[in-house]
Design a protein around this motif. Sequence first.
Motif, PDB file in Angstrom:
ATOM      1  N   LEU A   1       0.962  -1.243   0.136  1.00  0.00           N
ATOM      2  CA  LEU A   1      -0.115  -0.171  -0.006  1.00  0.00           C
ATOM      3  C   LEU A   1       0.997   1.164  -0.080  1.00  0.00           C
ATOM      4  O   LEU A   1       1.739   1.290   0.725  1.00  0.00           O
ATOM      5  N   SER A   2       0.436   2.239  -0.896  1.00  0.00           N
ATOM      6  CA  SER A   2       1.141   3.688  -0.870  1.00  0.00           C
ATOM      7  C   SER A   2       0.081   4.452  -0.381  1.00  0.00           C
ATOM      8  O   SER A   2      -1.108   4.583  -0.970  1.00  0.00           O
ATOM      9  N   VAL A   3       0.273   5.237   0.639  1.00  0.00           N
ATOM     10  CA  VAL A   3      -0.592   6.387   1.149  1.00  0.00           C
ATOM     11  C   VAL A   3       0.070   7.682   0.372  1.00  0.00           C
ATOM     12  O   VAL A   3       1.266   8.060   0.956  1.00  0.00           O
ATOM     13  N   VAL A   4      -0.906   8.344  -0.552  1.00  0.00           N
ATOM     14  CA  VAL A   4      -0.511   9.692  -1.018  1.00  0.00           C
ATOM     15  C   VAL A   4      -1.011  10.829  -0.177  1.00  0.00           C
ATOM     16  O   VAL A   4      -2.234  11.078  -0.418  1.00  0.00           O
ATOM     17  N   LEU A   5      -0.216  11.547   0.368  1.00  0.00           N
ATOM     18  CA  LEU A   5      -0.866  12.628   1.253  1.00  0.00           C
ATOM     19  C   LEU A   5      -0.266  13.886   0.902  1.00  0.00           C
ATOM     20  O   LEU A   5       0.943  14.361   1.132  1.00  0.00           O
ATOM     21  N   SER A   6      -1.068  14.711   0.145  1.00  0.00           N
ATOM     22  CA  SER A   6      -0.627  15.967  -0.343  1.00  0.00           C
ATOM     23  C   SER A   6      -2.016  16.699  -0.809  1.00  0.00           C
ATOM     24  O   SER A   6      -2.781  15.895  -1.380  1.00  0.00           O
ATOM     25  N   PRO A   7      -1.981  17.979  -0.552  1.00  0.00           N
ATOM     26  CA  PRO A   7      -3.426  18.796  -0.933  1.00  0.00           C
ATOM     27  C   PRO A   7      -3.395  18.602  -2.624  1.00  0.00           C
ATOM     28  O   PRO A   7      -4.431  18.567  -2.995  1.00  0.00           O
ATOM     29  N   ARG A   8      -2.351  18.643  -3.007  1.00  0.00           N
ATOM     30  CA  ARG A   8      -2.353  18.825  -4.701  1.00  0.00           C
ATOM     31  C   ARG A   8      -2.921  17.223  -5.368  1.00  0.00           C
ATOM     32  O   ARG A   8      -3.003  16.842  -6.133  1.00  0.00           O
ATOM     33  N   ALA A   9      -2.622  16.018  -4.298  1.00  0.00           N
ATOM     34  CA  ALA A   9      -2.992  14.772  -4.645  1.00  0.00           C
ATOM     35  C   ALA A   9      -4.568  14.554  -4.281  1.00  0.00           C
ATOM     36  O   ALA A   9      -4.856  13.301  -4.339  1.00  0.00           O
ATOM     37  N   SER A  10      -5.173  15.608  -3.595  1.00  0.00           N
ATOM     38  CA  SER A  10      -6.532  15.246  -3.169  1.00  0.00           C
ATOM     39  C   SER A  10      -7.763  15.665  -4.139  1.00  0.00           C
ATOM     40  O   SER A  10      -7.235  16.370  -5.014  1.00  0.00           O
ATOM     41  N   VAL A  11      -8.677  15.109  -3.956  1.00  0.00           N
ATOM     42  CA  VAL A  11      -9.941  15.542  -4.633  1.00  0.00           C
ATOM     43  C   VAL A  11     -10.991  16.029  -3.546  1.00  0.00           C
ATOM     44  O   VAL A  11     -10.888  15.982  -2.498  1.00  0.00           O
ATOM     45  N   VAL A  12     -11.951  16.685  -4.260  1.00  0.00           N
ATOM     46  CA  VAL A  12     -12.909  17.241  -3.369  1.00  0.00           C
ATOM     47  C   VAL A  12     -14.313  16.875  -3.903  1.00  0.00           C
ATOM     48  O   VAL A  12     -14.419  16.803  -4.896  1.00  0.00           O
ATOM     49  N   GLN A  13     -15.308  16.306  -2.992  1.00  0.00           N
ATOM     50  CA  GLN A  13     -16.420  15.725  -3.423  1.00  0.00           C
ATOM     51  C   GLN A  13     -17.592  16.923  -3.076  1.00  0.00           C
ATOM     52  O   GLN A  13     -17.675  17.544  -2.590  1.00  0.00           O
ATOM     53  N   ARG A  14     -18.419  16.855  -4.331  1.00  0.00           N
ATOM     54  CA  ARG A  14     -19.892  17.549  -4.470  1.00  0.00           C
ATOM     55  C   ARG A  14     -20.693  17.113  -3.334  1.00  0.00           C
ATOM     56  O   ARG A  14     -20.864  16.025  -2.901  1.00  0.00           O
ATOM     57  N   VAL A  15     -21.085  18.222  -2.442  1.00  0.00           N
ATOM     58  CA  VAL A  15     -22.205  17.976  -1.443  1.00  0.00           C
ATOM     59  C   VAL A  15     -23.489  18.287  -2.169  1.00  0.00           C
ATOM     60  O   VAL A  15     -23.809  19.234  -2.717  1.00  0.00           O
ATOM     61  N   TRP A  16     -24.615  17.226  -1.671  1.00  0.00           N
ATOM     62  CA  TRP A  16     -25.696  17.100  -2.244  1.00  0.00           C
ATOM     63  C   TRP A  16     -26.917  17.706  -1.493  1.00  0.00           C
ATOM     64  O   TRP A  16     -27.904  17.510  -1.668  1.00  0.00           O
ATOM     65  N   GLY A  17     -26.576  17.812  -0.047  1.00  0.00           N
ATOM     66  CA  GLY A  17     -27.536  18.285   0.754  1.00  0.00           C
ATOM     67  C   GLY A  17     -26.984  18.768   2.306  1.00  0.00           C
ATOM     68  O   GLY A  17     -25.675  19.214   2.357  1.00  0.00           O
ATOM     69  N   GLY A  18     -27.446  18.754   3.180  1.00  0.00           N
ATOM     70  CA  GLY A  18     -27.310  19.250   4.658  1.00  0.00           C
ATOM     71  C   GLY A  18     -26.836  18.055   5.281  1.00  0.00           C
ATOM     72  O   GLY A  18     -26.528  17.050   4.832  1.00  0.00           O
ATOM     73  N   LEU A  19     -27.042  18.375   6.627  1.00  0.00           N
ATOM     74  CA  LEU A  19     -26.785  17.439   7.574  1.00  0.00           C
ATOM     75  C   LEU A  19     -27.670  16.071   7.603  1.00  0.00           C
ATOM     76  O   LEU A  19     -27.040  14.999   7.830  1.00  0.00           O
ATOM     77  N   GLY A  20     -28.792  16.169   7.068  1.00  0.00           N
ATOM     78  CA  GLY A  20     -29.539  15.114   7.010  1.00  0.00           C
ATOM     79  C   GLY A  20     -29.189  14.333   5.819  1.00  0.00           C
ATOM     80  O   GLY A  20     -29.095  12.834   6.000  1.00  0.00           O
ATOM     81  N   TRP A  21     -28.486  14.675   4.718  1.00  0.00           N
ATOM     82  CA  TRP A  21     -28.206  13.962   3.708  1.00  0.00           C
ATOM     83  C   TRP A  21     -26.721  13.168   4.149  1.00  0.00           C
ATOM     84  O   TRP A  21     -26.590  12.033   3.925  1.00  0.00           O
ATOM     85  N   TRP A  22     -26.057  14.169   4.749  1.00  0.00           N
ATOM     86  CA  TRP A  22     -24.497  13.577   5.187  1.00  0.00           C
ATOM     87  C   TRP A  22     -25.098  12.308   6.251  1.00  0.00           C
ATOM     88  O   TRP A  22     -24.295  11.230   6.411  1.00  0.00           O
ATOM     89  N   THR A  23     -25.938  12.509   7.192  1.00  0.00           N
ATOM     90  CA  THR A  23     -26.321  11.263   8.101  1.00  0.00           C
ATOM     91  C   THR A  23     -26.642  10.201   7.316  1.00  0.00           C
ATOM     92  O   THR A  23     -26.334   8.852   7.531  1.00  0.00           O
ATOM     93  N   ARG A  24     -27.439  10.341   6.220  1.00  0.00           N
ATOM     94  CA  ARG A  24     -27.867   9.059   5.515  1.00  0.00           C
ATOM     95  C   ARG A  24     -26.781   8.539   4.873  1.00  0.00           C
ATOM     96  O   ARG A  24     -26.560   7.256   4.557  1.00  0.00           O
ATOM     97  N   GLN A  25     -25.664   9.394   4.291  1.00  0.00           N
ATOM     98  CA  GLN A  25     -24.561   8.714   3.632  1.00  0.00           C
ATOM     99  C   GLN A  25     -23.576   7.884   4.770  1.00  0.00           C
ATOM    100  O   GLN A  25     -23.480   6.930   4.458  1.00  0.00           O
ATOM    101  N   ARG A  26     -23.478   8.606   5.979  1.00  0.00           N
ATOM    102  CA  ARG A  26     -22.653   8.019   7.004  1.00  0.00           C
ATOM    103  C   ARG A  26     -23.450   6.475   7.259  1.00  0.00           C
ATOM    104  O   ARG A  26     -22.853   5.459   7.516  1.00  0.00           O
ATOM    105  N   ARG A  27     -24.874   6.405   7.202  1.00  0.00           N
ATOM    106  CA  ARG A  27     -25.704   5.328   7.789  1.00  0.00           C
ATOM    107  C   ARG A  27     -25.345   4.223   6.533  1.00  0.00           C
ATOM    108  O   ARG A  27     -25.232   2.970   6.959  1.00  0.00           O
ATOM    109  N   LEU A  28     -25.343   4.473   5.176  1.00  0.00           N
ATOM    110  CA  LEU A  28     -25.342   3.653   4.285  1.00  0.00           C
ATOM    111  C   LEU A  28     -23.976   3.049   4.099  1.00  0.00           C
ATOM    112  O   LEU A  28     -23.857   1.744   4.235  1.00  0.00           O
ATOM    113  N   TYR A  29     -22.944   4.060   4.108  1.00  0.00           N
ATOM    114  CA  TYR A  29     -21.683   3.266   4.226  1.00  0.00           C
ATOM    115  C   TYR A  29     -20.990   2.597   5.613  1.00  0.00           C
ATOM    116  O   TYR A  29     -20.232   1.793   5.394  1.00  0.00           O
TER     117      TYR A  29
END
Length: 384
Positions: free
Chosen positions: A254-282
């Motif tokens: 395993l290689s762990v690549v830790l750099s802001p330039r190697a990161s991606v950012v995910q689109r947010v589709w809702g508020g805290l309710g959406w996020w809680t449903r995501q946490r529950r799913l995964y």
Amino acid sequence: MTLWENVLAHYGWQGAALAAVLVVLLCVQLWYYLFAYGRIPGYKNSRRRQVLDAEPPLSVIVPMFSEDALFVEERLPLMLAQEYSDFEVVIVYVGRDNDFFEDLLRIRQSFPRVTATKIEQDARFPISTKMALNVGIKSAHYEHLIVTSTDVRPLSDRWLALMAKGFLRGDVVVGYCGLERRRGLADCWMRTDRMMESVQWLARAVAHRPYRGIRYNFGFTKRLYFDARGFSHLNMNIGEDDLFLQRILRDDNLSVVLSPRASVVQRVWGGLGWWTRQRRLYGAARRYYPLAVRNFIRWEPGSRLLFFLAAATAIAVMPLEYKLATAALVLLRYGVVFAEIWRITRRLGERGLRGAYFVYDLLSPFYEMLVALLCLRRDDRVWR
């Protein structure tokens, strides 16, 4: 008289037991932030043994489950603009819109790096992310694969180049994915929660005890994939970034690549309710994690909650000098925690979270209990 005898003489067995609980829980907290999470800011993947002589060509696999024009117009150009010499983007479109798929095929006329494959959507036989990824992996021309999503965008034009460097020292590469920055307290909570959830598996990974990556920014080789006979837990719509990786991960591949330039950012589709449903799913996959991993995940918020409760009890009922000593222990913990969080946020490229972390630090154990309780109920989104 010893210190312990003095405590017994002045505060009795109750006071002595409370002091012992405070010290033990503080030591647990300091271990997490200094020795587990504290490895992340200073981690250097270049210390690992090199297994390739040069950065390999990459196939970027992107499943697409809707006619996402915003991805085509905004995020796909950022992927194609990467400063890397040899890569392709394999889009696996799952749908029934032939006109949209024809538009994807026409992109190749202007951008030869793009390959589009279609899976016909049928309501009777829903297509999972694993099935779409399997088609994309088989369609890829290169051995080394990067898996991402239509919901994310790279933070720099060096994303693929840095992820490719990870393959120099391992057959599995994991990077960081944050949430897009918006306004409001809910946004700060969600971004902090994503960061600390990632800190847990990153801490294990840099300590050579990996158990997962993140589905928006990880990669592996075709050889590992086919040797493992594809994804595991096919009766679940989740698990490609943890349950599958647990089958192929070793401490030396395993290689762990830790750099802001190697990161991606995910689109947010809702508020805290959406996020809680995501946490529950995964979060439904956690019950299949090894016991040591589950204990590692639980003990930090658990020991934090118990420490706060013990400190509140001491401040409420014990004499003045006991209150002052307890307050000193609380301040010591906060000093260590915020110093380490400052270092971690700098390494991961997260901005504007250090102030919000105070609230998150106090309330997140209760939020984790809420998510755990929600995960006890069957979630039909998980199962096929």
